[in-house]
Design an enzyme around this catalytic site. Structure first.
Site, short mmCIF file in Angstrom:
data_model
loop_
_atom_site.label_atom_id
_atom_site.label_comp_id
_atom_site.label_asym_id
_atom_site.label_seq_id
_atom_site.Cartn_x
_atom_site.Cartn_y
_atom_site.Cartn_z
N ARG A 73 -35.14 69.58 -6.57
CA ARG A 73 -35.54 68.29 -7.13
C ARG A 73 -36.94 68.38 -7.73
NH1 ARG A 73 -34.41 64.68 -1.86
NH2 ARG A 73 -35.03 66.66 -0.92
N LYS A 85 -40.77 66.86 -1.41
CA LYS A 85 -40.81 67.24 0.00
C LYS A 85 -42.24 67.44 0.47
CE LYS A 85 -37.97 67.64 2.43
NZ LYS A 85 -37.43 66.55 3.30
N TYR A 102 -42.32 62.58 0.44
CA TYR A 102 -41.75 62.50 1.79
C TYR A 102 -42.59 63.38 2.71
CZ TYR A 102 -37.42 60.41 -0.04
OH TYR A 102 -36.50 59.58 -0.63
N HIS A 128 -42.38 62.83 6.73
CA HIS A 128 -41.67 62.94 8.01
C HIS A 128 -42.56 63.61 9.07
CE1 HIS A 128 -37.97 61.59 6.11
NE2 HIS A 128 -38.11 62.50 5.17
N GLU A 171 -41.04 57.65 3.00
CA GLU A 171 -40.07 57.15 3.98
C GLU A 171 -40.55 55.94 4.77
OE1 GLU A 171 -42.39 60.38 6.18
OE2 GLU A 171 -41.55 60.11 4.17
N VAL A 178 -27.22 55.64 5.50
CA VAL A 178 -26.53 56.92 5.67
C VAL A 178 -25.15 56.71 6.25
CG1 VAL A 178 -26.52 59.06 7.02
CG2 VAL A 178 -28.60 58.35 5.87
N SER A 199 -22.87 51.18 20.07
CA SER A 199 -23.36 52.51 20.41
C SER A 199 -24.04 52.48 21.77
CB SER A 199 -24.36 52.99 19.34
OG SER A 199 -24.84 54.29 19.66
N VAL A 237 -28.97 58.01 12.46
CA VAL A 237 -29.84 56.99 13.04
C VAL A 237 -31.27 57.18 12.53
CG1 VAL A 237 -28.45 56.65 15.09
CG2 VAL A 237 -30.25 58.38 15.11
N ALA A 283 -30.39 63.05 10.35
CA ALA A 283 -31.70 62.61 10.85
C ALA A 283 -32.64 63.77 11.14
CB ALA A 283 -31.51 61.76 12.12
N ASP A 287 -34.71 65.40 9.41
CA ASP A 287 -36.07 65.24 8.88
C ASP A 287 -36.97 64.50 9.87
OD1 ASP A 287 -36.26 66.53 6.43
OD2 ASP A 287 -35.25 64.92 5.37
N VAL A 302 -29.36 70.81 7.71
CA VAL A 302 -30.20 71.11 6.55
C VAL A 302 -31.17 69.95 6.31
CG1 VAL A 302 -30.23 71.54 4.07
CG2 VAL A 302 -28.49 72.62 5.51
#
Length: 370
Positions: free
Chosen positions: A15, A75, A94, A96, A118, A179, A220, A239, A268, A270, A298
């Protein structure tokens, strides 16, 4: 403002953070944009398209970091980039942080302004810069899960949608957000039996209304998850706690309840992953097995479909990037609460609670930095 767009160097990350169309918009606002050569190649954009739009091409990543006041990426920086980052330089990407203490410590040490895609958040609690990639990742999770359910790939050997006279696969989707919703739609469209698990009863009522007949919903909790995984072929973890580490909903001991060849896709990852046995993998080496269960973890799934992902992402990020370039990060964040919530680390201070909690590091109130 002087803006830099480096080429992404994370494994198989194709990207790019700004398209030629985005360059045109920056130039209309009077900004100068430097793009590293071949930065857009993986997404189908050539250097000549960037120069025609008004960008200046630089040959190395070092040059881009050295000249830019604001770096726009996709990233998080990797270790080889840490020392290129300048004090007071704005990084919009991003991050994370809650999944990587080394990255957190590095950005504290560099004293940069780290504004994370994010955690940019609207008043309705939606995450506008996470949504497009969550849509891509949710849909991809089913594609990848279906592939790794094939016997030669290590899976159980079941076709997701089955055929006449043969039951389809059972898919469990953990999380009913973006997601989970996209994953459930894709899996249901392929004919699988799908169950969505979420803690929000109101969200489950909504999903019950909009999903096709082969999608069920369930609250859940540990009891329900333990029961469902016994007959599930594909588990998708979606989640999210914005900016914080994801909870481990499937623990190591639960793996023994699953059929050998069950596939788990941890979207999840990341944010640290929602399976206890998850660790980040790459497109080059995407899976591993624990107790007979295939794990696909991944960390940059949308990077495998860069044309779609780049356009979806930049459609969302460009208005915010223009605001940052036009006003500077301080004025932009003071005037825009959505952007202010994106601030994670500022000049060595952690200003996002989820990050400080993840690594038990000091927290500074974001309002005190202006």
């Amino acid at each position: 403002m002087i803006i830099g767009v480096p080429k992404e160097i994370k494994n198989n990350e194709n990207r790019v953070a700004v398209t030629p169309a985005g360059i045109t918009e920056f130039r209309k606002h009077g900004h100068t944009v430097y793009v590293q050569t071949d930065a857009g190649k993986g997404s189908g954009f050539t250097d000549s398209q960037y120069t025609e739009a008004g960008a200046i091409i630089l040959s190395s990543i070092e040059e881009v970091y050295a000249i830019a006041e604001m770096i726009i990426k996709v990233k998080e920086p990797i270790a080889s980039e840490y020392n290129l980052i300048k004090e007071n330089q704005l990084l919009f990407t991003y991050f994370h942080f809650a999944s990587s203490e080394p990255l957190t410590q590095a950005m504290i040490a560099r004293k940069a302004i780290c504004l994370a895609y994010e955690t940019v958040e609207k008043s309705d609690r939606s995450l506008p810069l996470l949504i497009p990639m969550s849509e891509v990742a949710g849909r991809m999770a089913v594609q990848e899960g279906a592939k790794y359910l094939e016997k030669p790939m290590g899976g159980f050997g079941i076709l997701l949608g089955g055929v006449a006279g043969v039951k389809p696969a059972n898919v469990l989707v953990l999380g009913g957000g973006i997601v989970g919703t996209q994953a459930a739609k894709m899996a249901a469209g392929l004919g699988a039996n799908v169950t969505i698990a979420d803690i929000n009863l109101q969200r489950l009522r909504y999903l019950e209304d909009i999903m096709p007949a082969n999608v069920d919903t369930v609250i859940s909790n540990e009891y329900n998850i333990r029961d469902l995984i016994k007959s599930t072929n594909l588990i998708i973890g979606g989640v999210l706690i914005p900016g914080a580490k994801a909870p481990s909903l499937i623990t190591r001991d639960m793996l023994k309840l699953m059929k050998p060849g069950t596939v788990m896709v941890d979207v999840a990852i990341d944010q640290g992953g929602c399976f206890e046995t998850s660790h980040a993998t790459t497109h080059e080496d995407p899976i591993y097995e624990v107790d007979g269960v295939v794990h696909y973890c991944v960390a940059n799934m949308p990077g495998a479909v860069p044309y779609t992902s780049t356009l979806a992402l930049t459609n969302a990020t460009l208005p915010y990037a223009l605001l940052l370039a036009d006003k500077g990060w301080q004025a932009a964040c003071q005037s825009n609460e959505e952007l202010k919530k994106g601030l994670n680390i500022v000049k060595g201070n952690i200003v996002f609670k989820g990050v400080s909690d993840a690594w038990k590091l000091p927290y500074t109130d974001v309002n005190s930095i202006f």
